[in-house]
Design an enzyme around this catalytic site. Structure first.
Site, short mmCIF file in Angstrom:
data_model
loop_
_atom_site.label_atom_id
_atom_site.label_comp_id
_atom_site.label_asym_id
_atom_site.label_seq_id
_atom_site.Cartn_x
_atom_site.Cartn_y
_atom_site.Cartn_z
N ASP A 16 12.52 -95.38 -48.29
CA ASP A 16 13.40 -95.01 -49.46
C ASP A 16 13.78 -93.89 -49.92
OD1 ASP A 16 13.65 -98.07 -49.41
OD2 ASP A 16 11.80 -98.21 -50.37
N LYS A 67 19.88 -107.43 -47.27
CA LYS A 67 19.93 -108.61 -47.90
C LYS A 67 21.17 -109.20 -48.13
CE LYS A 67 15.37 -107.73 -50.53
NZ LYS A 67 15.23 -106.22 -50.21
N LEU A 68 21.81 -109.68 -47.20
CA LEU A 68 23.07 -110.00 -47.10
C LEU A 68 23.59 -111.47 -47.69
CD1 LEU A 68 24.44 -109.10 -43.38
CD2 LEU A 68 24.18 -107.78 -45.28
N HIS A 69 24.59 -111.49 -48.36
CA HIS A 69 24.81 -113.04 -48.94
C HIS A 69 26.31 -113.10 -49.13
CE1 HIS A 69 24.58 -116.81 -50.84
NE2 HIS A 69 24.49 -116.23 -52.13
N GLN A 190 5.32 -101.77 -58.47
CA GLN A 190 4.82 -103.15 -57.92
C GLN A 190 3.94 -103.66 -58.83
OE1 GLN A 190 6.34 -104.48 -55.51
NE2 GLN A 190 6.98 -102.96 -53.81
N GLY A 210 5.95 -98.36 -48.42
CA GLY A 210 6.78 -97.07 -48.65
C GLY A 210 6.17 -96.12 -49.27
N ARG A 211 6.29 -95.93 -50.61
CA ARG A 211 5.82 -94.60 -51.31
C ARG A 211 4.38 -94.40 -50.95
NH1 ARG A 211 8.25 -97.14 -56.68
NH2 ARG A 211 7.59 -99.01 -55.40
O1 C5P Z 1 7.27 -97.97 -51.96
P1 C5P Z 1 7.05 -99.33 -51.81
O2 C5P Z 1 5.91 -99.51 -50.81
O3 C5P Z 1 6.77 -100.19 -53.19
O4 C5P Z 1 8.29 -100.00 -50.98
C1 C5P Z 1 8.34 -101.59 -50.81
C2 C5P Z 1 9.68 -101.76 -50.08
O5 C5P Z 1 9.80 -103.06 -49.99
C3 C5P Z 1 10.86 -101.30 -51.00
O6 C5P Z 1 11.92 -100.86 -50.03
C4 C5P Z 1 11.34 -102.42 -51.48
O7 C5P Z 1 12.59 -102.67 -51.57
C5 C5P Z 1 10.79 -103.52 -50.58
N1 C5P Z 1 10.58 -105.03 -51.11
C6 C5P Z 1 9.86 -105.07 -52.08
N2 C5P Z 1 9.55 -106.30 -52.62
C7 C5P Z 1 10.51 -107.25 -52.14
C8 C5P Z 1 11.22 -107.15 -51.16
C9 C5P Z 1 11.38 -105.96 -50.54
O8 C5P Z 1 8.90 -104.11 -52.71
N3 C5P Z 1 9.92 -108.65 -52.66
#
Ligand code: C5P
Length: 241
Positions: A16, A67-69, A190, A210-211
């Protein structure tokens, strides 16, 4: 039967990042500590599809989180194009028509279709506001069961939902969980976070991180720590997801 994966191959690093140069630099710094990258809207609209071709050519796996729809025909043809790229995973929303179209579109390829049942940012109030007369929990389970009937390969869900999703989607379904934070990492935005070990124990096959990796001063060390936690949680004697 699902193949047993090496711990390193169960980590998906979410790229990201705002541009390809920064993403490429993170991939270079992580080196062989990770094998799988997720590209979402942010990077996707900033050259991420070209980067995905580069990553595939270098032997990495790629997960397109778009996330297609849409109407069935559009989803089917879009999925067919994604399958042609050679990526490993693609997300769609878990509406039955969309799921059926995606399964048709990936026919003949190795692309794994992952369904998002209910976005984890939605609670019962958000669903009511959107016109649904059901709870998030009920809708997650209903859509996971529909995904199984339709032949979807896996479900993206919070680790807290993984056990219920496993019951509804079946043993063969892939379960991919974001919201993972190694011990001591900042939670960011989160809310319900699980450690890698706890998510594996809940039945996750793949963890999206991610982060905690991409903003670490040492992304390679951060990725390695996650892989070590996955390995510890999936040692023989523990149930293999
Ligand atoms: O940085 P982090 O670990 O929070 O990244 C989580 C990744 O997972 C992001 O790309 C986010 O869009 C994705 N994601 C999420 N929760 C969801 C679905 C996808 O955090 N329910």
């Amino acid at each position: 039967m699902k193949p047993v994966l090496a711990p390193r191959d169960r980590l998906i690093v979410a790229l990201d990042l705002p541009d390809v140069a920064q993403a490429r630099e993170i991939v270079r710094r992580i080196g062989d500590a990770a094998s799988f990258y997720k590209i979402g809207y942010q990077l996707g609209f900033a050259g991420g599809l070209d980067l995905s071709r580069e990553l595939l050519a270098e032997g990495y796996k790629v997960f397109l989180d778009f996330k297609l729809h849409d109407i069935g025909n559009t989803v089917e043809e879009g999925v067919r194009s994604a399958a042609g790229l050679g990526v490993t995973m693609l997300t769609i929303h878990a509406y039955p028509q969309t799921m059926r179209a995606a399964v048709a579109g990936r026919a003949g390829s190795d692309l794994k279709i992952l369904a998002v049942t209910v976005l984890t940012s939605y609670d019962d109030r958000d669903l009511a506001e959107a016109g649904y007369q059901t709870t998030a929990q009920e809708l997650v389970e209903r859509r996971a069961a529909q995904a199984r009937e339709i032949g979807i390969d896996g479900i993206v869900c919070a680790a807290s939902e993984a056990a219920a999703v496993r019951r509804a989607a079946g043993a063969e379904s892939l379960i991919v969980t974001p919201g993972i934070r190694p011990r001591g990492a900042a939670t960011g935005d989160q809310k319900r976070v699980y450690t890698p070990g706890a998510a594996i124990a809940e039945g996750a096959d793949f963890l999206v991180v991610g982060r905690p990796i991409t903003t670490s001063p040492d992304p390679r060390a951060a990725a390695t720590m996650v892989v070590e936690e996955i390995a510890a949680a999936s040692r023989p004697g523990r149930s293999e997801a």
